[in-house]
Scaffold this active site. Structure first.
Site, PDB file in Angstrom:
ATOM      1  N   ASP A 144      -3.795 -19.472  12.055  1.00  0.00           N
ATOM      2  CA  ASP A 144      -2.689 -20.115  12.770  1.00  0.00           C
ATOM      3  C   ASP A 144      -2.792 -19.829  14.268  1.00  0.00           C
ATOM      4  O   ASP A 144      -2.714 -18.667  14.688  1.00  0.00           O
ATOM      5  CB  ASP A 144      -1.361 -19.591  12.218  1.00  0.00           C
ATOM      6  CG  ASP A 144      -0.191 -20.457  12.631  1.00  0.00           C
ATOM      7  OD1 ASP A 144       0.159 -20.441  13.826  1.00  0.00           O
ATOM      8  OD2 ASP A 144       0.369 -21.140  11.760  1.00  0.00           O
ATOM      9  N   HIS A 195       0.854  -1.197   0.000  1.00  0.00           N
ATOM     10  CA  HIS A 195       0.000   0.000   0.000  1.00  0.00           C
ATOM     11  C   HIS A 195       0.883   1.237   0.000  1.00  0.00           C
ATOM     12  O   HIS A 195       2.081   1.178   0.299  1.00  0.00           O
ATOM     13  CB  HIS A 195      -0.952   0.019   1.197  1.00  0.00           C
ATOM     14  CG  HIS A 195      -0.253   0.101   2.538  1.00  0.00           C
ATOM     15  ND1 HIS A 195       0.320   1.260   3.011  1.00  0.00           N
ATOM     16  CD2 HIS A 195      -0.033  -0.835   3.495  1.00  0.00           C
ATOM     17  CE1 HIS A 195       0.860   1.040   4.199  1.00  0.00           C
ATOM     18  NE2 HIS A 195       0.667  -0.226   4.504  1.00  0.00           N
ATOM     19  N   SER A 207       2.175  -5.227   6.839  1.00  0.00           N
ATOM     20  CA  SER A 207       1.832  -4.843   5.466  1.00  0.00           C
ATOM     21  C   SER A 207       2.944  -5.255   4.504  1.00  0.00           C
ATOM     22  O   SER A 207       4.101  -4.907   4.707  1.00  0.00           O
ATOM     23  CB  SER A 207       1.621  -3.332   5.379  1.00  0.00           C
ATOM     24  OG  SER A 207       0.537  -2.936   6.171  1.00  0.00           O
TER      25      SER A 207
END
Length: 431
Positions: free
Chosen positions: A367, A240, A382
């Site tokens: 998980d 991003h 990210s």
């Protein structure tokens, strides 16, 4: 029964027949075969064709070298053998019923990352992040605000001279204060260039001329490496755009650097409170790559030094947006020191985007160990690569504030395209 009534009854019956045909198994099988098909060399795709006696033939003699088409066990399989662009014709009893445009791309493999990286960005010019009131004998004023400068503007020139960093401004401000001549500022606002005049004012406390603006010429933070190409050394990270923390606007990058980063601790995410990786730049702040682009799909540049190895050390194939499917996958990221680990996630939904767009995936962390450690997705993750069925399919981009176990992802196709990697074989075709 009059003609009008009979006509209505016939219309209803015809509509019912058409609807029955439309939802029949043969028609469902027919519609599931797309008009366009894009594959990589070596990829294969199967279509259910138990009820539809369909066969496939290529429209020219060269196509058999490119495609291997088989009908077996009630399904029609198409395997891409060689890159190229052909038309496949579907036939029933020798009669053509549908054309499928098939494009086979050259095999592309990259190495998935997962490493924690430090990021330093140098902006184009200097960024205005706020107003400062100068205390004068006539009250408190901001010359910058009076000149019409807005938060988020970028000062790129003064009096015809280029401005690259904050230290460049001081001589101009001092000279303008002494001579009383206004500064002629060139600024960028939403990628449009404009000019304005600004008259510095003297601060009565320290006799220094000021322009009444808070400015910044660089930014720093951490993120995660998504992939790199061992041949070209091109990489993609974050997934991003990096925005300024004060203006909330994307940072216009002049250049930048990435360096190794070490995760020191984790602030666990909870509903309404996103967690965060706490990290520091590794000792010596050794630069390992350049940053040339800060886009909606992440940061991009070239590696100048090798990264630390992750669990996947050899290049793996990539998947197009149309090839990603819902189901289990793996996320590569660092949660302690600089060790890249694989964690179980589930791709909850995927949009088979035909054009570059963000937020093409929704991911949920499954998980148990990662959920216990971080609560799910936290800031700093990210760019963490997502691998499904041995292929790199995307990267984590955002966490859901009210549900830290889930978040958005971006398809890897758009990050590769933004990195300038020849995903579609255009360079080979040109040569």
């Amino acid at each position: 029964m009059n003609k009008e009534t009979a006509r209505k009854i016939a219309g209803v019956l015809l509509l019912g027949i058409l609807m029955a045909i439309g939802v029949s198994k043969p028609m469902k099988e027919y519609w599931q075969i797309p008009k366009q098909l894009v594959l990589f060399e070596g990829d294969a795709v199967k279509f259910e064709a138990a009820s539809l006696p369909v066969q496939a033939a290529a429209n020219d003699r060269n196509a058999p070298e490119m495609l291997q088409v088989e009908r077996k066990n009630g399904s029609l399989s198409v395997k891409a053998k060689e890159h190229g662009h052909k038309t496949m014709v579907l036939q029933v009893a020798g009669m053509p019923i549908k054309q499928v445009d098939v494009k086979v791309l050259p095999t592309l493999k990259v190495i998935p990352g997962g490493q924690s990286i430090g990021v330093k960005l140098n902006t184009v010019g200097v960024l205005v992040v706020g107003y400062h009131l100068v205390e004068t004998d006539n009250g408190k004023k901001s010359p910058g605000e009076a000149a019409g400068i807005q938060v988020g503007d970028i000062i790129i020139g003064i009096n015809g001279q280029k401005i690259e960093n904050m230290s460049d401004l001081s001589p101009f401000i001092e000279e303008a204060g002494k001579t009383g001549k206004p500064l002629h500022l060139q600024i960028l606002r939403d990628q449009r260039s404009m000019t304005t005049k600004l008259i510095p004012l003297k601060d009565k406390h320290d006799d220094v001329y000021r322009i009444g603006l808070y400015i910044r010429d660089s930014a720093a933070g951490i993120g995660t490496m998504t992939f790199y190409d061992p041949k070209s050394k091109k990489y993609g990270a974050l997934g991003h755009v990096i925005s300024d923390m004060d203006t909330k606007k994307p940072i216009v990058v002049q250049n930048g650097q990435i360096m190794r980063s070490t995760v020191t601790s984790i602030e666990k995410g909870t509903s309404g409170n996103p967690g965060e990786k706490l990290a520091r730049f590794s000792d010596g702040e050794e630069v390992i790559g350049t940053i040339t682009n800060n886009s909606p799909f992440g940061i991009f540049g070239k590696l100048t030094k090798p990264l630390l190895d992750g669990p996947i050390t050899k290049p793996i194939p990539v998947a197009l947006a149309s090839q990603v499917k819902e189901g289990p996958a793996k996320m590569l990221t660092v949660v302690e020191n600089d060790k890249v680990e694989q964690f179980d996630v589930e791709i909850v939904s995927t949009i088979p985007q035909k054009f570059p767009a963000t937020k093409g995936l929704v991911i949920r962390v499954t998980d148990p160990r990662l959920l216990k450690k971080t609560g799910g997705i936290v800031q700093g993750m990210s760019g963490s690569p997502i691998v499904q069925d041995g292929k790199l399919v995307g990267a984590v981009t955002h966490v859901f504030v009210n549900d830290p176990t889930s978040g958005y992802g971006v398809h890897i196709e758009w990050m590769l395209q933004e990195a300038g990697i020849d995903l579609y074989g255009k360079q080979k075709k040109a040569s």
